[in-house]
Design an enzyme around this catalytic site. Structure first.
Site, PDB file in Angstrom:
ATOM      1  N   LEU A  40      -2.231   6.739  13.126  1.00  0.00           N
ATOM      2  CA  LEU A  40      -1.446   5.503  13.016  1.00  0.00           C
ATOM      3  C   LEU A  40      -0.037   5.771  12.485  1.00  0.00           C
ATOM      4  O   LEU A  40       0.130   6.500  11.506  1.00  0.00           O
ATOM      5  CB  LEU A  40      -2.168   4.526  12.081  1.00  0.00           C
ATOM      6  CG  LEU A  40      -1.464   3.202  11.758  1.00  0.00           C
ATOM      7  CD1 LEU A  40      -2.497   2.069  11.628  1.00  0.00           C
ATOM      8  CD2 LEU A  40      -0.622   3.273  10.482  1.00  0.00           C
ATOM      9  N   LEU A  41       0.931   5.184  13.154  1.00  0.00           N
ATOM     10  CA  LEU A  41       2.324   5.206  12.668  1.00  0.00           C
ATOM     11  C   LEU A  41       2.664   3.796  12.208  1.00  0.00           C
ATOM     12  O   LEU A  41       2.314   2.829  12.872  1.00  0.00           O
ATOM     13  CB  LEU A  41       3.229   5.653  13.823  1.00  0.00           C
ATOM     14  CG  LEU A  41       4.756   5.449  13.740  1.00  0.00           C
ATOM     15  CD1 LEU A  41       5.444   6.541  14.570  1.00  0.00           C
ATOM     16  CD2 LEU A  41       5.187   4.080  14.247  1.00  0.00           C
ATOM     17  N   ASN A  42       3.336   3.695  11.042  1.00  0.00           N
ATOM     18  CA  ASN A  42       3.972   2.395  10.748  1.00  0.00           C
ATOM     19  C   ASN A  42       5.433   2.592  10.371  1.00  0.00           C
ATOM     20  O   ASN A  42       6.149   3.219  11.173  1.00  0.00           O
ATOM     21  CB  ASN A  42       3.130   1.496   9.834  1.00  0.00           C
ATOM     22  CG  ASN A  42       2.732   2.029   8.494  1.00  0.00           C
ATOM     23  OD1 ASN A  42       2.108   3.067   8.386  1.00  0.00           O
ATOM     24  ND2 ASN A  42       3.056   1.314   7.444  1.00  0.00           N
ATOM     25  N   ASP A  43       5.881   2.111   9.253  1.00  0.00           N
ATOM     26  CA  ASP A  43       7.320   1.968   9.000  1.00  0.00           C
ATOM     27  C   ASP A  43       8.161   3.227   9.258  1.00  0.00           C
ATOM     28  O   ASP A  43       7.755   4.324   8.885  1.00  0.00           O
ATOM     29  CB  ASP A  43       7.566   1.620   7.526  1.00  0.00           C
ATOM     30  CG  ASP A  43       6.660   0.540   7.004  1.00  0.00           C
ATOM     31  OD1 ASP A  43       5.927  -0.060   7.779  1.00  0.00           O
ATOM     32  OD2 ASP A  43       6.692   0.315   5.779  1.00  0.00           O
ATOM     33  N   GLN A  59       5.789   6.465   8.280  1.00  0.00           N
ATOM     34  CA  GLN A  59       4.479   6.311   7.646  1.00  0.00           C
ATOM     35  C   GLN A  59       3.426   6.783   8.639  1.00  0.00           C
ATOM     36  O   GLN A  59       3.373   6.288   9.774  1.00  0.00           O
ATOM     37  CB  GLN A  59       4.255   4.828   7.307  1.00  0.00           C
ATOM     38  CG  GLN A  59       5.084   4.347   6.145  1.00  0.00           C
ATOM     39  CD  GLN A  59       4.558   4.897   4.832  1.00  0.00           C
ATOM     40  OE1 GLN A  59       3.530   4.458   4.340  1.00  0.00           O
ATOM     41  NE2 GLN A  59       5.241   5.876   4.268  1.00  0.00           N
ATOM     42  N   TYR A 102       4.057   6.080   0.226  1.00  0.00           N
ATOM     43  CA  TYR A 102       4.459   4.869   0.927  1.00  0.00           C
ATOM     44  C   TYR A 102       5.960   4.892   1.241  1.00  0.00           C
ATOM     45  O   TYR A 102       6.663   5.836   0.929  1.00  0.00           O
ATOM     46  CB  TYR A 102       4.077   3.638   0.091  1.00  0.00           C
ATOM     47  CG  TYR A 102       2.661   3.144   0.361  1.00  0.00           C
ATOM     48  CD1 TYR A 102       1.744   3.911   1.088  1.00  0.00           C
ATOM     49  CD2 TYR A 102       2.242   1.900  -0.099  1.00  0.00           C
ATOM     50  CE1 TYR A 102       0.462   3.433   1.344  1.00  0.00           C
ATOM     51  CE2 TYR A 102       0.959   1.422   0.149  1.00  0.00           C
ATOM     52  CZ  TYR A 102       0.072   2.194   0.871  1.00  0.00           C
ATOM     53  OH  TYR A 102      -1.179   1.701   1.114  1.00  0.00           O
ATOM     54  N   ARG A 161       7.503  -1.893  -4.183  1.00  0.00           N
ATOM     55  CA  ARG A 161       7.591  -0.657  -3.390  1.00  0.00           C
ATOM     56  C   ARG A 161       8.784  -0.632  -2.429  1.00  0.00           C
ATOM     57  O   ARG A 161       9.521  -1.577  -2.300  1.00  0.00           O
ATOM     58  CB  ARG A 161       6.302  -0.468  -2.594  1.00  0.00           C
ATOM     59  CG  ARG A 161       5.899  -1.655  -1.739  1.00  0.00           C
ATOM     60  CD  ARG A 161       4.597  -1.342  -0.957  1.00  0.00           C
ATOM     61  NE  ARG A 161       4.098  -2.539  -0.297  1.00  0.00           N
ATOM     62  CZ  ARG A 161       3.159  -3.339  -0.803  1.00  0.00           C
ATOM     63  NH1 ARG A 161       2.592  -3.064  -1.964  1.00  0.00           N
ATOM     64  NH2 ARG A 161       2.787  -4.429  -0.151  1.00  0.00           N
ATOM     65  N   ASP A 162       8.884   0.494  -1.740  1.00  0.00           N
ATOM     66  CA  ASP A 162       9.814   0.708  -0.622  1.00  0.00           C
ATOM     67  C   ASP A 162      11.274   0.841  -1.069  1.00  0.00           C
ATOM     68  O   ASP A 162      12.155   0.081  -0.633  1.00  0.00           O
ATOM     69  CB  ASP A 162       9.677  -0.411   0.436  1.00  0.00           C
ATOM     70  CG  ASP A 162       8.224  -0.670   0.831  1.00  0.00           C
ATOM     71  OD1 ASP A 162       7.413   0.268   0.718  1.00  0.00           O
ATOM     72  OD2 ASP A 162       7.897  -1.802   1.229  1.00  0.00           O
ATOM     73  N   GLU A 220       8.683  -6.972   1.403  1.00  0.00           N
ATOM     74  CA  GLU A 220       8.546  -5.534   1.645  1.00  0.00           C
ATOM     75  C   GLU A 220       9.828  -4.975   2.258  1.00  0.00           C
ATOM     76  O   GLU A 220      10.613  -5.697   2.879  1.00  0.00           O
ATOM     77  CB  GLU A 220       7.370  -5.260   2.602  1.00  0.00           C
ATOM     78  CG  GLU A 220       6.024  -5.643   2.013  1.00  0.00           C
ATOM     79  CD  GLU A 220       4.834  -5.120   2.822  1.00  0.00           C
ATOM     80  OE1 GLU A 220       3.857  -4.643   2.213  1.00  0.00           O
ATOM     81  OE2 GLU A 220       4.877  -5.181   4.064  1.00  0.00           O
TER      82      GLU A 220
HETATM   83  C1  FRU Z   1       5.078  -2.162   5.308  1.00  0.00           C
HETATM   84  C2  FRU Z   1       4.281  -1.410   4.246  1.00  0.00           C
HETATM   85  C3  FRU Z   1       5.152  -1.019   3.077  1.00  0.00           C
HETATM   86  C4  FRU Z   1       4.402   0.143   2.498  1.00  0.00           C
HETATM   87  C5  FRU Z   1       3.884   0.820   3.742  1.00  0.00           C
HETATM   88  C6  FRU Z   1       2.548   1.490   3.594  1.00  0.00           C
HETATM   89  O1  FRU Z   1       4.502  -2.078   6.569  1.00  0.00           O
HETATM   90  O2  FRU Z   1       3.192  -2.206   3.808  1.00  0.00           O
HETATM   91  O3  FRU Z   1       5.391  -2.059   2.145  1.00  0.00           O
HETATM   92  O4  FRU Z   1       5.217   0.980   1.753  1.00  0.00           O
HETATM   93  O5  FRU Z   1       3.793  -0.181   4.734  1.00  0.00           O
HETATM   94  O6  FRU Z   1       2.232   2.205   4.743  1.00  0.00           O
END
Ligand code: FRU
Length: 479
Positions: A40-43, A59, A102, A161-162, A220
């Site tokens: 899985l890829l996210n941010d 991510q 994260y 976070r972030d 976020e």
């Molecule tokens: C946003 C988020 C961030 C967090 C990350 C975790 O999509 O929830 O707030 O740092 O993804 O993967």
């Protein structure tokens, strides 16, 4: 690097070696978007231009197509078209990031690259802890963790976070997405003279500021930058109620334009505007490159929004990034345009003139799973529609002043729609990948981003018009 860190990396690479060829065999595998090798890829994280290369970290959960203890994966490019996968940048191997490295950002100082990220930790009882952490690199490829540089201040829950870091007049600033103890979203600021010691300055906007008393329970991925003399805060709030055509996705991403008073500190700003009108867009992050361009990458998905229904899960991968977009301000509105470098992907140009009256016609698209369509000089009596591979329809309804994007839901059972208001439509610029659409309307006044999952063989792209319509259309195969 600790033995545990090495072991986590070894296992992640083993997973790639075992499953990447399966991921690559998926008919929905993307051709020109950043995807995870497997998992899985996210941010997008740490997006940065440094020494001739663009860096996009992401991510990454290598072991499954659900979320969990994230790594930072890493891609680089010199031309924004050909991307190289680099070694894992960060693995969740330390006490301060054991449940996930994260999201965060990158800056350079004295020829070194500094990554700031949130260490996500769960204690024995499953309670969340949060640490803002630093890792440093001399070559931009391998990173040494320096540990925790900022802790949770009083008044906030561990949904904190972030970090996004930048320099202003000789001081470093870090904006963080936060949830107050009253469960409201805010953006807060830290400052530092040396990137290692940070002091908490307080909230700059969110609940209690700028008339935002009830604007989500968590913010976020904030990103704050100046553009053409204004300060822009991009943020992804959670907990906004759908309102007419707005806030239709599970969570939102948008921006405020205003001015940050660094002395107070406080961001005075206007209303929140969503960045994208489509289905799949979240956690955008920007960089400034050597040409002074502000460039945005986003995750082309929304957390908790039908993630389990993506058919790519059967092939051991899920999600992708958007194409990079250049941001400019027109008044208080962000205009988003695909980077001009993307034209290097174009092959086999075709140009046609269409004129229709109560009719429809097939566009001569060679490879509809990797195509660019640029429609200009649009003249239309009542509007027109473009149907894409039996799975999505983009349409303009002139009388109502509405643009609509419909798609078949991921489970195939419903048609879903997103809309925006638009009185006049003069250009439609569409990037079609194997399983995504990005439609730039009127030179970036609005953008619709969406994943779509056509059945193999369902390849037609048709334009239809009930009244009279005429337009010129450029068509390319990409890469
Ligand atoms: C946003 C988020 C961030 C967090 C990350 C975790 O999509 O929830 O707030 O740092 O993804 O993967």
């Amino acid at each position: 690097m600790t033995a545990h860190d090495q072991e986590l990396r070894r296992r992640a690479y083993e997973e790639v070696a075992k499953k990447e060829s399966i991921a690559n065999s998926d008919p929905h595998r993307q051709h020109f978007h950043i995807v995870p090798p497997v998992g899985l890829l996210n941010d997008p994280n740490g997006v940065m231009y440094w020494k001739g290369s663009y860096h996009v970290f992401f991510q990454w959960q290598p072991f499954q197509t659900g979320h969990g203890a994230k790594f930072w994966g890493h891609y680089t490019t010199q031309d924004v078209v050909n991307w190289k996968r680099e070694d894992i940048a960060l693995a969740p191997s330390d006490w301060f990031d054991k449940n996930g490295c994260y999201s965060g950002s990158a800056v350079t100082k004295d020829d070194r690259l500094y990554l700031f990220y949130t260490g996500n930790v769960r204690d024995q009882d499953g309670n969340r802890e949060t640490y803002q952490c630093l890792a440093v690199s001399d070559d931009g490829l391998s990173f040494e963790k320096k540990g925790v540089v900022a802790r949770l201040p009083e008044g906030y829950t561990p949904h904190f976070r972030d970090p996004k870091v930048w320099e202003h007049e000789g001081t470093w600033y870090m904006v963080i997405g936060a949830q107050t103890e009253n469960l409201k979203g805010q953006a807060v600021l830290f400052a530092s003279d040396n990137l290692t010691e940070w002091r908490f300055l307080g909230p700059i906007t969110g609940a209690g500021f700028n008339g935002l008393d009830d604007f989500g329970y968590m913010w976020e991925c904030p990103d704050l930058f100046s553009l053409q003399g204004s300060d822009v805060l991009i943020v992804s709030p959670q907990g906004l109620e759908a309102d007419d055509f707005r806030y239709q996705n599970v969570y939102q991403s948008g921006y405020f334009v205003g001015r940050l008073d660094y002395n107070k500190p406080e961001l005075k700003h206007g209303d929140f505007t969503e960045l994208d009108q489509g289905f799949d867009f979240y956690a955008p992050q920007t960089l400034e490159d050597d040409k002074g361009r502000r460039i945005l990458f986003a995750w082309m998905a929304v957390p908790d929004q039908d993630e389990g229904a993506h058919p790519t899960i059967d092939y051991h991968w899920i999600h992708c990034m958007t194409l990079p977009r250049q941001l400019t301000l027109s008044g208080r509105k962000l205009i988003q345009q695909p980077l001009p470098e993307l034209k290097a992907m174009r092959r086999n140009e075709k140009n046609i003139q269409i004129s229709m009256h109560g009719s429809s016609g097939l566009l001569p698209i060679e490879k509809p799973e990797r195509a660019e369509i640029l429609i200009e000089d649009i003249q239309t009596e009542s509007g027109f529609s473009i149907s894409i591979r039996g799975t999505a329809v983009f349409s303009f309804h002139k009388d109502e002043g509405i643009i609509k994007l419909e798609r078949t839901s991921f489970d195939g059972k419903r048609t879903e729609a997103r809309h925006c208001r638009m009185n006049d439509l003069h250009t439609v610029h569409m990037f079609i990948d194997a399983s995504s659409l990005e439609v730039f309307v009127n030179n970036g006044e609005e953008v619709f981003s969406a994943r779509y999952f056509p059945f193999p063989g369902n390849d037609e792209v048709t334009v239809s018009s009930t009244g009279k319509s005429a337009m010129s259309v450029g068509i390319w195969t990409l890469m």
